[in-house]
Design an enzyme around this catalytic site. Sequence first.
Site, PDB file in Angstrom:
ATOM      1  N   GLY A  36       0.931  -9.013  -6.878  1.00  0.00           N
ATOM      2  CA  GLY A  36       1.178  -8.174  -5.698  1.00  0.00           C
ATOM      3  C   GLY A  36       1.918  -6.903  -6.082  1.00  0.00           C
ATOM      4  O   GLY A  36       1.568  -5.798  -5.649  1.00  0.00           O
ATOM      5  N   HIS A  37       2.946  -7.042  -6.944  1.00  0.00           N
ATOM      6  CA  HIS A  37       3.684  -5.857  -7.381  1.00  0.00           C
ATOM      7  C   HIS A  37       2.784  -4.941  -8.218  1.00  0.00           C
ATOM      8  O   HIS A  37       2.858  -3.719  -8.124  1.00  0.00           O
ATOM      9  CB  HIS A  37       4.883  -6.248  -8.239  1.00  0.00           C
ATOM     10  CG  HIS A  37       5.936  -7.037  -7.521  1.00  0.00           C
ATOM     11  ND1 HIS A  37       6.150  -8.373  -7.754  1.00  0.00           N
ATOM     12  CD2 HIS A  37       6.834  -6.667  -6.576  1.00  0.00           C
ATOM     13  CE1 HIS A  37       7.155  -8.793  -6.992  1.00  0.00           C
ATOM     14  NE2 HIS A  37       7.578  -7.780  -6.263  1.00  0.00           N
ATOM     15  N   MET A 186       1.448 -13.956  -2.003  1.00  0.00           N
ATOM     16  CA  MET A 186       2.214 -13.942  -3.252  1.00  0.00           C
ATOM     17  C   MET A 186       3.631 -13.482  -2.969  1.00  0.00           C
ATOM     18  O   MET A 186       3.849 -12.551  -2.191  1.00  0.00           O
ATOM     19  CB  MET A 186       1.549 -13.017  -4.264  1.00  0.00           C
ATOM     20  CG  MET A 186       0.270 -13.601  -4.781  1.00  0.00           C
ATOM     21  SD  MET A 186      -0.404 -12.612  -6.117  1.00  0.00           S
ATOM     22  CE  MET A 186      -1.904 -13.518  -6.401  1.00  0.00           C
ATOM     23  N   SER A 187       4.578 -14.153  -3.595  1.00  0.00           N
ATOM     24  CA  SER A 187       5.986 -13.837  -3.381  1.00  0.00           C
ATOM     25  C   SER A 187       6.770 -14.297  -4.595  1.00  0.00           C
ATOM     26  O   SER A 187       6.440 -15.322  -5.201  1.00  0.00           O
ATOM     27  CB  SER A 187       6.492 -14.581  -2.146  1.00  0.00           C
ATOM     28  OG  SER A 187       7.910 -14.599  -2.136  1.00  0.00           O
TER      29      SER A 187
END
Length: 284
Positions: A36-37, A186-187
């Site tokens: 995600g990043h 996502m995390s």
Amino acid sequence: MRVIDDSRSLRETLNPLRHRGQRIALVPTMGNLHEGHLALVAEAHKHASFVVCSIFVNPMQFGPSEDLDAYPRTLEQDIARLEAAGCHALFTPGVAEMYPLGHQQHTVVSVPALSEGYCGASRPGHFDGVATVVCKLFNLVQPDTAVFGLKDYQQFLVIQRMTADLCLPIALVGVPTRREASGLAMSSRNGYLTAEEKERATALIHNLRTAADSLQAGATPAEVEARATQQLEEAGLRPDYFKVCHAQTLAPATAQDENLVILAAAWMGRTRLIDNLVLQRTRS
Ligand code: PAF
């Protein structure tokens, strides 16, 4: 990629670029970078010729009983990922660099209204910490563009409001949430979950999708909120909130609102997860 941990070196790196007319994009993060990043970095490349990522686990946005100490710090791995993603500079200030007198003594940037409900209600002071640190990062980097993930939907609106209210000449870009194949958003905090908890946690996105379909089919916000809350509990989560809101003001949705966002937060064991779904309600 240059790795910089102090504000002076950051300015010395960026000022000459800015004077040569290079456009700068900033991707603020707290590290433990996942796909995600990296999607944010890829987006940043579309807007600027020089991409700066920041990694700072900001104590000001954590409550006293939250996971500040446990928050995953994976700098070596993050550097490798950012290098592979073509990031040009990484700013990794320590707490003393950002808050020389301690964050309790620090000037606070506070965005009223948008900061108050939902995550703001469950995490008092959280968005003051976010707005303050992002404002500082904006002043330090002075980017043309800053890129954020839309999983933190309320955070994005708070930062948008802060940027507009303080007349900061920065274009904000929100990037849609990256998801696992299961649908789970996502995390960095997913790493706290066991395999079984990860599986159960997919109830969050499933209920968001079901709620969106039900709203399109004519159900009221109150009906979908009650049903989703019950189903999250049955799946073994502890719902914090599940709320249908106006997509810009975050006020509870009225029957007339067409631009909606469903905001959700729930505890899976000791891990607090958030997710959301934006929808345009179509009238039949
Ligand atoms: O979304 C995050 O990772 C953080 O809240 C942010 C925007 C980097 C501020 O610390």
